[in-house]
Motif scaffolding. Structure first.
Motif: not given
Length: 450
Positions: A233-252
């Protein structure tokens, strides 16, 4: 696009010419990172995505396993919570790295690497997992509304449909507004359980000993089952998709040094946020152990039972109220990130765009319709079984997210100098194998219960 190197980190302009729009286009590169500034100022610019991810590690689906583990076995299973959190730290760091280096989220990477039949299968499985996640959040929020305000479960489920409007309002105010609300709600949960911990007066020696791995967990079938439930119940699959996307909100800076810096700060952000999630999950189990297990109540496993028993055992209604407020905050927090993940997955796998409000409405209806039907027909007991079923669906989908993530981040052609080192490859594949085997075992055991 070349099949030899589908993950070159392209610019935003080259993404559109290649037929792949930026992940989460309305927020992509929308937040500036200060250059030539102190390290802590740069770090603060990256704070946020880790907390959106950490929300999934403390959603209502985790509460029942933590409560059951504490009431039945005291502090023993704290080591399992710690182990699952360490697994999460590694996997989420890989997801963040994938997004930063390649300019692709995990769903886009799957679409570019695999054949269309495989992509469609992965998309359907992921949509089912997100619907299952949203279902757990709907039920959790409805339970909280019933406990706090005595609102019938059926009405509570319907009320949760309204919170989709909140997401739309926040999205219009910018991504930072969404991150701020999530952090505030997480702080609320942490504060509530911090006070409950103080009221419960746990045995600190027992707590510290509980974080030490115990071979008894493997020898006791009942304990092992709950331990696997906690990990599952801890490791959620959708979190992996989510994280790989929202890190791109930063302008690097799209340079090796810029990406290296972004990976470092992004990993710090997610690690700190997941440590807070560890505290909250551990606090749920510790309160359950200190209050129920110590009183000989070893069969407390349901959220509602825990809420009602806290007041008489601790001698104050504050404990139960704080428990209910934390549950409501948990459900709402998970809703925000779950619907966002739904948008990322549909756009990434199918490369199509639909209005954000329509995507969120569809996601919420998929969860609410079965919850309404089951609540109306079977009552509260039916929703509890539905909650269990939602966790089984999540367990089924997890390998299909973890395995591609480890594959992609280990591929030198895709990641270049940022590919996983040998030691990280070994750790990642061991974690993957453990998660897959434990989830298969959990699914088999859960099916037997039905």
């Amino acid at each position: 696009m070349s099949k030899k190197n589908p993950f070159n980190a392209p610019s935003r302009e080259s993404l559109s010419t290649a037929g792949t729009a930026p992940s989460l286009g309305e927020a992509h590169s929308s937040m500036k990172v200060p250059q030539n500034a102190a390290w802590w100022k740069k770090f603060l610019a990256f704070v946020g995505p880790g907390y959106l991810v950490a929300v999934g590690y403390m959603d209502p689906g985790n509460w029942a396993t933590d409560i059951a583990g504490g009431s039945q076995f005291g502090y023993t299973l704290l080591s399992v919570i710690l182990l699952s959190n360490l697994m999460a730290v590694v996997l989420q760091s890989l997801a963040g790295k994938l997004g930063i280096v390649t300019g692709r989220d995990l769903a886009q990477a799957c679409r570019e690497r695999f054949s269309m039949p495989v992509v469609m299968m992965l998309w359907i499985l992921c949509e089912l997992a997100i619907a299952a996640t949203d279902l757990a959040e709907v039920i959790g929020s409805a339970i909280a509304l019933k406990l706090l305000f005595n609102i019938p479960m059926l009405y509570g489920v319907i009320i949760t449909a309204v919170d989709v409007l909140l997401i739309l309002v926040l999205q219009n105010k910018g991504f930072r507004a969404l991150e701020t609300l999530v952090i505030v709600l997480m702080a609320t949960i942490a504060l509530c359980f911090g006070i409950d911990l103080f009221l419960a007066k746990p045995d600190m020696g027992g707590v510290l000993h509980g974080f030490v791995p115990n071979v008894e967990i493997l020898q006791n079938p009942a304990m092992l089952y709950i331990a696997i439930g906690i990990i599952g119940a801890t490791v959620m699959p959708h979190n992996l998709y989510l994280h790989s996307s929202i890190v791109q909100t930063r302008q690097i800076e799209q340079t090796p040094q810029g990406k290296k810096e972004a990976i470092r700060y992004s990993t710090m952000d997610s690690t700190i946020a997941l440590t807070l999630a560890l505290f909250i999950n551990a606090a749920i189990l510790i309160v359950s152990a200190a209050v129920f297990h110590s009183a000989g109540m070893t069969q407390v496993a349901e959220i509602a039972d825990a809420y009602h028993l806290l007041t008489p055992l601790l001698g104050t209604t504050v404990a139960s109220i704080l428990f209910g407020v934390a549950l409501l905050a948990s459900g709402q927090n998970s809703t925000l990130t779950g619907t966002l993940a739904g948008q990322i997955v549909m756009e990434g796998f199918l490369n199509i765009r639909i209005p954000a409000w329509l995507r969120r409405l569809v996601t919420r209806l998929i969860a609410i319709i079965p919850a309404v039907i089951v609540t109306a027909i079977a009552g509260e007991h039916g929703t509890e079984e539905l909650l269990i079923l939602s966790q089984v669906v999540l367990s089924l989908q997890l390998p299909f997210a973890v395995i591609p993530l480890v594959m992609f981040t280990s591929d030198k052609k895709s990641m270049g100098a940022f590919a996983n080192k040998l030691w990280l490859k070994i750790i990642s594949w061991v974690i993957t194998a453990v998660i897959v085997m434990l989830n298969v075992y959990l699914i088999i055991q859960t099916i037997r219960l039905f």
